[in-house]
Design an enzyme around this catalytic site. Structure first.
Site, PDB file in Angstrom:
ATOM      1  N   ASN A  79     -12.972 -31.930  29.875  1.00  0.00           N
ATOM      2  CA  ASN A  79     -13.889 -32.638  28.979  1.00  0.00           C
ATOM      3  C   ASN A  79     -13.387 -32.726  27.540  1.00  0.00           C
ATOM      4  O   ASN A  79     -14.137 -33.083  26.630  1.00  0.00           O
ATOM      5  CB  ASN A  79     -15.268 -31.974  29.010  1.00  0.00           C
ATOM      6  N   ILE A  87     -13.986 -34.644  22.299  1.00  0.00           N
ATOM      7  CA  ILE A  87     -14.842 -33.818  23.165  1.00  0.00           C
ATOM      8  C   ILE A  87     -15.897 -34.704  23.827  1.00  0.00           C
ATOM      9  O   ILE A  87     -16.581 -35.474  23.149  1.00  0.00           O
ATOM     10  CB  ILE A  87     -15.556 -32.721  22.335  1.00  0.00           C
ATOM     11  N   CYS A  88     -16.035 -34.558  25.143  1.00  0.00           N
ATOM     12  CA  CYS A  88     -17.080 -35.276  25.873  1.00  0.00           C
ATOM     13  C   CYS A  88     -18.239 -34.291  26.097  1.00  0.00           C
ATOM     14  O   CYS A  88     -18.165 -33.434  26.968  1.00  0.00           O
ATOM     15  CB  CYS A  88     -16.534 -35.783  27.201  1.00  0.00           C
ATOM     16  N   LEU A  89     -19.267 -34.401  25.279  1.00  0.00           N
ATOM     17  CA  LEU A  89     -20.412 -33.494  25.351  1.00  0.00           C
ATOM     18  C   LEU A  89     -21.657 -34.252  24.896  1.00  0.00           C
ATOM     19  O   LEU A  89     -21.674 -34.815  23.793  1.00  0.00           O
ATOM     20  CB  LEU A  89     -20.156 -32.265  24.456  1.00  0.00           C
ATOM     21  N   GLN A 122     -13.252 -36.297  29.958  1.00  0.00           N
ATOM     22  CA  GLN A 122     -12.691 -36.942  28.774  1.00  0.00           C
ATOM     23  C   GLN A 122     -11.203 -37.185  29.050  1.00  0.00           C
ATOM     24  O   GLN A 122     -10.616 -38.117  28.567  1.00  0.00           O
ATOM     25  CB  GLN A 122     -12.861 -36.034  27.547  1.00  0.00           C
TER      26      GLN A 122
END
Length: 194
Positions: A79, A87-89, A122
């Site tokens: 991610n 950052i994929c959050l 990500q």
């Protein structure tokens, strides 16, 4: 317009609790809209023992808009982009709430290190490795942590001594080393660029 009094309070909250959480947030310069967050790698993960730096930019709408965060330390994780540190959050995007703080966002990033979400990656290459060859993923993540997130084997005093011998003032050397998480090469680059 950024609520700088709130940002000051958040920075104080982080520094009060640094011993317990290991999470630190410091201004990059005099401008409180540019910050550096530091999180320890979670215990029991391939990131354990590493110290990860995260660039934080506060948009004009903060705290009503999420902070923009990306890893400055290279990290191997489904991610997190292995190239850019993006950052994929969800809480850094559409699930952000003004009730959240920089510290809660960094805690969430730290939790993401413990619980990757390879189905919403990500970095597709890392996610594929995580799903198809978990042992190789763990080995690579550990290697990246050793290479990029751990201070070199030289102690702080030896690094300070070495840089002072190059002609830099000791106080400046110490503050620069601290700002770059003890990375001697980054400190030298920063000192040379003034």
């Amino acid at each position: 317009m950024i609520d700088f009094s709130r940002v000051q309070k958040e920075l104080q909250e982080c520094s009060r609790d640094i011993e317990a959480s290991g999470i630190k947030v410091t201004p990059k310069s005099d401008n409180l809209a540019r910050l550096i967050g530091t999180i320890p790698g979670p215990i029991g993960t391939p990131y354990e023992g590493g110290t990860f730096q995260i660039d934080i930019s506060l948009p004009d709408g903060y705290p009503f808009e999420p902070p923009k965060m990306q890893f400055a330390t290279k990290v191997w994780h489904p991610n997190i982009s292995s190239q850019s540190g993006a950052i994929c959050l969800d809480i850094l995007k559409d699930q952000w709430s003004p009730a959240l703080t920089l510290k809660t966002a960094l805690l969430s990033v730290q939790a993401l290190l413990s619980a990757p979400q390879p189905d919403d990656p990500q970095d597709a290459v890392v996610a594929q490795q995580y799903l198809k060859d978990y042992q190789t993923f763990v080995g690579t993540a550990r290697y990246w942590t050793e290479s990029f997130a751990k201070a070199s084997s030289l102690g702080v005093e030896e690094k300070v001594q070495k840089l002072v011998e190059m002609g830099f003032p000791e106080a400046q050397v110490r503050s620069t080393l601290e700002a770059v998480g003890g990375d001697e090469n980054l400190a030298l680059e920063k000192l040379c660029s003034g």
